[in-house]
Scaffold this motif. Structure first.
Motif, PDB file in Angstrom:
ATOM      1  N   VAL A  20       0.812  -1.206   0.000  1.00  0.00           N
ATOM      2  CA  VAL A  20       0.000   0.000   0.000  1.00  0.00           C
ATOM      3  C   VAL A  20       0.850   1.263   0.000  1.00  0.00           C
ATOM      4  O   VAL A  20       1.908   1.338   0.611  1.00  0.00           O
ATOM      5  CB  VAL A  20      -0.975   0.041   1.198  1.00  0.00           C
ATOM      6  CG1 VAL A  20      -1.951  -1.114   1.141  1.00  0.00           C
ATOM      7  CG2 VAL A  20      -0.231   0.049   2.523  1.00  0.00           C
ATOM      8  N   HIS A  40     -12.615   3.799  -8.707  1.00  0.00           N
ATOM      9  CA  HIS A  40     -13.324   2.647  -8.164  1.00  0.00           C
ATOM     10  C   HIS A  40     -14.694   2.490  -8.833  1.00  0.00           C
ATOM     11  O   HIS A  40     -15.133   1.369  -9.112  1.00  0.00           O
ATOM     12  CB  HIS A  40     -13.498   2.787  -6.655  1.00  0.00           C
ATOM     13  CG  HIS A  40     -12.345   2.253  -5.872  1.00  0.00           C
ATOM     14  ND1 HIS A  40     -12.107   0.907  -5.723  1.00  0.00           N
ATOM     15  CD2 HIS A  40     -11.349   2.888  -5.197  1.00  0.00           C
ATOM     16  CE1 HIS A  40     -11.021   0.724  -4.977  1.00  0.00           C
ATOM     17  NE2 HIS A  40     -10.543   1.904  -4.658  1.00  0.00           N
ATOM     18  N   PRO A  96     -11.908  -0.537   2.798  1.00  0.00           N
ATOM     19  CA  PRO A  96     -12.227  -0.039   1.456  1.00  0.00           C
ATOM     20  C   PRO A  96     -12.898  -1.113   0.602  1.00  0.00           C
ATOM     21  O   PRO A  96     -12.337  -1.612  -0.380  1.00  0.00           O
ATOM     22  CB  PRO A  96     -10.855   0.352   0.903  1.00  0.00           C
ATOM     23  CG  PRO A  96      -9.908  -0.582   1.578  1.00  0.00           C
ATOM     24  CD  PRO A  96     -10.454  -0.753   2.967  1.00  0.00           C
ATOM     25  N   THR A 280      -8.340  -7.834   0.238  1.00  0.00           N
ATOM     26  CA  THR A 280      -8.124  -6.406   0.429  1.00  0.00           C
ATOM     27  C   THR A 280      -7.113  -6.149   1.535  1.00  0.00           C
ATOM     28  O   THR A 280      -6.156  -5.387   1.382  1.00  0.00           O
ATOM     29  CB  THR A 280      -9.450  -5.701   0.767  1.00  0.00           C
ATOM     30  OG1 THR A 280     -10.363  -5.854  -0.326  1.00  0.00           O
ATOM     31  CG2 THR A 280      -9.227  -4.220   1.024  1.00  0.00           C
ATOM     32  N   ASN A 321     -12.674  -4.431  -7.427  1.00  0.00           N
ATOM     33  CA  ASN A 321     -12.138  -3.341  -6.633  1.00  0.00           C
ATOM     34  C   ASN A 321     -11.076  -3.825  -5.650  1.00  0.00           C
ATOM     35  O   ASN A 321     -10.192  -3.062  -5.253  1.00  0.00           O
ATOM     36  CB  ASN A 321     -13.271  -2.618  -5.917  1.00  0.00           C
ATOM     37  CG  ASN A 321     -14.223  -1.950  -6.897  1.00  0.00           C
ATOM     38  OD1 ASN A 321     -15.155  -2.581  -7.386  1.00  0.00           O
ATOM     39  ND2 ASN A 321     -13.978  -0.704  -7.207  1.00  0.00           N
ATOM     40  N   VAL A 325      -7.352  -2.175  -5.435  1.00  0.00           N
ATOM     41  CA  VAL A 325      -6.589  -1.844  -4.228  1.00  0.00           C
ATOM     42  C   VAL A 325      -5.195  -2.446  -4.306  1.00  0.00           C
ATOM     43  O   VAL A 325      -4.189  -1.784  -4.018  1.00  0.00           O
ATOM     44  CB  VAL A 325      -7.324  -2.342  -2.961  1.00  0.00           C
ATOM     45  CG1 VAL A 325      -6.415  -2.263  -1.739  1.00  0.00           C
ATOM     46  CG2 VAL A 325      -8.585  -1.528  -2.725  1.00  0.00           C
ATOM     47  N   ASN A 326      -5.105  -3.711  -4.703  1.00  0.00           N
ATOM     48  CA  ASN A 326      -3.816  -4.389  -4.783  1.00  0.00           C
ATOM     49  C   ASN A 326      -2.955  -3.832  -5.915  1.00  0.00           C
ATOM     50  O   ASN A 326      -1.729  -3.787  -5.803  1.00  0.00           O
ATOM     51  CB  ASN A 326      -4.024  -5.894  -4.974  1.00  0.00           C
ATOM     52  CG  ASN A 326      -4.379  -6.611  -3.691  1.00  0.00           C
ATOM     53  OD1 ASN A 326      -3.517  -7.088  -2.974  1.00  0.00           O
ATOM     54  ND2 ASN A 326      -5.667  -6.674  -3.374  1.00  0.00           N
ATOM     55  N   ALA A 331      -5.338   1.816  -0.323  1.00  0.00           N
ATOM     56  CA  ALA A 331      -6.273   1.054   0.504  1.00  0.00           C
ATOM     57  C   ALA A 331      -7.110   1.957   1.412  1.00  0.00           C
ATOM     58  O   ALA A 331      -7.718   1.485   2.365  1.00  0.00           O
ATOM     59  CB  ALA A 331      -5.509   0.032   1.352  1.00  0.00           C
ATOM     60  N   ARG A 333     -10.010   3.840   3.033  1.00  0.00           N
ATOM     61  CA  ARG A 333     -11.474   3.715   3.034  1.00  0.00           C
ATOM     62  C   ARG A 333     -12.143   5.051   2.716  1.00  0.00           C
ATOM     63  O   ARG A 333     -13.302   5.087   2.285  1.00  0.00           O
ATOM     64  CB  ARG A 333     -11.975   3.161   4.363  1.00  0.00           C
ATOM     65  CG  ARG A 333     -11.723   4.015   5.588  1.00  0.00           C
ATOM     66  CD  ARG A 333     -12.024   3.223   6.863  1.00  0.00           C
ATOM     67  NE  ARG A 333     -11.754   4.011   8.066  1.00  0.00           N
ATOM     68  CZ  ARG A 333     -12.693   4.611   8.793  1.00  0.00           C
ATOM     69  NH1 ARG A 333     -13.959   4.506   8.437  1.00  0.00           N
ATOM     70  NH2 ARG A 333     -12.388   5.305   9.870  1.00  0.00           N
TER      71      ARG A 333
END
Length: 479
Positions: A20, A40, A96, A280, A321, A325-326, A331, A333
């Motif tokens: 992250v 997103h 998230p 996530t 999604n 994130v990855n 990450a 929220r």
């Protein structure tokens, strides 16, 4: 709360395996957070509106209601996403997690709607949703059956089973092979442009350009598609300016057989949610906590009930999604919360939603392929970080993936079994996930009591760090 972006060395610390740039509680500057939130929305938009579009087309009783069903799907997805990011009491994971209409329910709901009407679609979704809530409440007992080996396999299967959908979108026709323009040079070129742009920005640039790579890739593809004259904006002109939600517009009914089918599907999507939450959180270099898993499952059930009241199909976490994130390392929220607000705005203003809906499938497909592949990667990371791939665990991994992909690639295998069985076990996620679950219980030496925060190799998450430090101290003393 931190607002400072993590450095590259912090983001890839070998001791935490974190990828992250912005952590869960980080708040990126608003100028970055808004496009990241919209990114997103772009990643999940067509996946969210496609199920109600298909349902409306398949159930003749709702002819002319397509736009209303789509707008309700957007509003409910936005509210559910906000609840996951900013919980109401125990409901919500505080993560998230982007929510949306679940494809897992689409096939059975078409059958239910065709036989019993739209009232049964929403009635059965409402009545069966507490099954997933019970999964969350009883997580202490339920969780031990989902150690990292099982959740990792489920996450990997989510990614693998979405790849064909990504390929269909990249080919320019979400309906699949045989559709007009499928695999045309134009569509493949648009998808390739998006994919290449996204990959270059993500891998060869740092900072904001890296985290916004998917958004930039899709935006560039959309602009090029407009310039080439392949975007149809007629739907924008026809769309209205405001949508007013109408609770229980189609009524409710509860056919027993349909309720049982829906109850089983909620169990399946509960497994998917556990996998999505695990995937996530794994980006941050840790395992999902009991509170996060419980809150996520409760939110799935509660918001599916909320959706049924407001004429939307069941909601669940969106795997693409998780891949986003990855892939981007964002990450936060708070970023996902902005995406939730954007979904609500799109739901209340059909004119804006129509602009996004006009995006060619191929443009979205170029970005989706990367995201779906990253879901598989996050599942692999869960297993690599937490599981010793000895003979037993390797067998479970290999056989579960083989069975899951087998029924997906050769659906004719189930041609002679009852239709209900075909519907349930024709899904790679169901067959592979249940296989992993059962094999992990019945094969000896599994330690079924292991939870997602425990490692099957007997090491706690802190022990590798302690061992590294001890080795460093020893080396220093030797010097």
């Amino acid at each position: 709360m931190r607002s400072k972006r993590m450095s590259s060395s912090e983001a890839t610390d070998s001791r935490t395996d974190s990828v992250v740039l912005y952590g869960i509680e980080d708040r990126p500057p608003l100028g970055e957070a808004i496009p990241l939130g919209i990114q997103h929305v772009l990643a999940m938009f067509l996946g969210n509106v496609a199920p109600p579009l298909i349902l409306a087309g398949a159930v003749g009783s709702v002819t002319g209601e397509t736009t209303f069903l789509v707008q309700m799907a957007l509003i409910v997805a936005g509210v559910a996403t906000l609840v996951q990011a900013f919980p109401i009491g125990p409901v919500g994971a505080r993560l998230p997690i982007v929510m949306g209409t679940s494809f897992a329910f689409l096939g059975p709901l078409i059958g239910i709607g065709s036989e019993f009407g739209l009232a049964a679609v929403f009635g059965t979704a409402l009545l069966a949703a507490p099954v997933e809530m019970v999964m969350g409440v009883t997580l202490d007992r339920f969780r031990r059956y989902f150690p990292p080996l099982v959740t990792g396999i489920v996450v990997m299967l989510i990614g693998l089973t979405l790849v064909p959908t990504g390929m269909d979108y990249a080919a320019g026709a979400s309906a699949g092979p045989g559709a007009e323009g499928y695999g045309s040079v134009l569509n493949l070129g648009l998808a390739g442009l998006v994919l290449l742009t996204t990959l270059v920005l993500n891998q060869f640039f740092d900072g904001f350009l890296r985290v916004i790579s998917v958004f930039v890739g899709i935006a560039l593809g959309y602009v090029v598609a407009i310039a080439l004259g392949v975007v149809d904006f007629s739907g924008v002109a026809a769309a209205g300016w405001i949508t007013v939600p109408v609770p229980l517009k189609y009524g409710l009914s509860f056919p027993p057989s349909a309720v049982l089918t829906m109850a089983f599907l909620y169990i399946v999507t509960g497994m998917e949610t556990i996998g999505d939450i695990s995937g996530t959180v794994s980006a941050t270099g840790r395992d999902a906590t009991k509170e996060e898993l419980r809150g996520g499952l409760l939110a799935d059930g509660v918001m599916s009930m909320f959706g049924a009241v407001f004429n939307a199909m069941p909601n669940t976490s969106f795997s693409q999604n998780v891949g986003l994130v990855n892939f981007t390392g964002v990450a936060s929220r708070y970023v996902v919360g902005i995406g939730g607000v954007a979904l609500i705005v799109l739901g209340f203003v059909p004119k804006i939603g129509a602009v996004v809906s006009a995006m060619p499938d191929a443009v979205l497909g170029g970005g989706a392929l990367i995201l779906f592949a990253m879901i598989f990667s996050s599942g692999a990371r869960i297993i690599v970080q937490n599981v010793t791939l000895d003979h037993r665990n390797s067998t479970i991994l290999a056989l579960s993936i083989a069975l899951g992909l087998g029924v997906s690639l050769r659906p004719e295998l189930l041609a002679n079994v009852p239709g209900e069985v075909q519907t349930l076990f024709g899904s790679a996620l169901v067959t592979g996930g249940i296989s992993a679950l059962v094999l992990n219980v019945v094969l000896p030496g599994g330690g079924v009591g292991l939870g997602p925060t425990e490692h099957t190799d007997g090491l706690t998450p802190e022990m590798p760090m302690q061992i590294d430090e001890e080795m460093a101290d020893t080396a220093s003393n030797d010097d």
